[in-house]
Scaffold this motif. Sequence first.
Motif, short mmCIF file in Angstrom:
data_model
loop_
_atom_site.label_atom_id
_atom_site.label_comp_id
_atom_site.label_asym_id
_atom_site.label_seq_id
_atom_site.Cartn_x
_atom_site.Cartn_y
_atom_site.Cartn_z
N TYR A 295 38.27 26.41 40.14
CA TYR A 295 37.48 27.56 39.70
C TYR A 295 37.44 28.68 40.73
O TYR A 295 37.14 29.82 40.40
CB TYR A 295 36.06 27.11 39.33
N SER B 107 38.15 32.31 39.40
CA SER B 107 37.15 33.38 39.54
C SER B 107 37.81 34.70 39.90
O SER B 107 37.31 35.78 39.56
CB SER B 107 36.11 33.00 40.61
N ARG C 140 38.81 36.09 36.59
CA ARG C 140 37.64 36.65 35.90
C ARG C 140 37.24 38.00 36.48
O ARG C 140 36.92 38.93 35.73
CB ARG C 140 36.45 35.69 35.99
N THR D 48 35.02 31.38 28.64
CA THR D 48 34.78 30.77 29.94
C THR D 48 35.85 31.24 30.93
O THR D 48 36.85 31.84 30.54
CB THR D 48 34.82 29.24 29.85
N THR D 49 35.63 30.94 32.20
CA THR D 49 36.56 31.39 33.23
C THR D 49 37.96 30.82 33.01
O THR D 49 38.96 31.54 33.12
CB THR D 49 36.05 30.99 34.62
#
Length: 323
Positions: free
Chosen positions: A155, A159, A162, A193-194
């Motif tokens: 993640y 991120s 994103r 979602t990411t």
Amino acid sequence: MTTIIPVTEESRRGSKLIIKLKNPNSFSKSEFITLLNSYLEKNNDILGSLDVSGFTHEGYTKSLLETLGFLIGDNVLGLILEACFKFEIWEIIETLIVCGLVNGPGSVSVNLVRNLVERNRADLVCLCVKHVSNLQASDMLLVLKFFLSPSKDAYSGMSVVRKEWETQTLSAIETAADKSLAVLLMMAHDGFTTNELCLHYLVASANMDDVMFSACVGKLNGVEIMRFVRYLKKWLVKYQKFPQVGSVSKGSSAPGLKVLESVPSLEHVTKCFGLVIDEHFTSLVMHPEFREEVESIELVVNLLVAEARLGYNLANLCAGLNP
């Protein structure tokens, strides 16, 4: 004779670089950058094609690669990538990907995606999907599973993806002459979602081979199938709510909005849905949790057909949903 000299000289200098790079433990990160810059500078001296006087120190290597990278042979490029992974020089790997330097007919791109996935560099994996045209089926399957079932460590890289979507969505809202572009980017960002934002790149990719992708979809497990179906359903719902963006041009009318190219069209989404149905029909109609999703999707598809009259792709999807 003048046309032969650059080729011969480049080959000779390339051989010297290969000898040094074959033992990456013999030099440091800074020494590697110096070695790479020197190699590119000497090639430029021979060709005399580039004025490097205005290059900044920070972007110096990147500028050299963007202009002279086409001179690097596969054997040298593979060793450069190996050193970049060793020293985690991600900006050089990004440049090599974006400039199409790993698209050659050789085996340079072999293990590139796997190495990036193992290091949880989702941002660079997305760039591979977008820019590398010779991805193999094994690469595609690895990427699909990586985006559908990311580890906790993944993640951090996701991120970054994103943040890019957020930045460009705000930019579109503030500056885009065609406000439909802003709506399209908000659709792509809001509610996903990411890791699903990363899936956009794969579903929208012009390089996606239907045959390979279908084979990859066939190797997803039950959890991954359900996640992919729910992701695709989000897109169908969004296109049903905002039918005006279905015909938006994502080309020259949107300078600077790079992620627009990675917004899946309704055609992309229905095609992917069709592949999922083809490969997992029994699971989708027999398992109660899948059947419920399929029935809700059928309602959305019927609305899309009634409102947009998109015809062939949606009609086929309807047929697939109705055994």
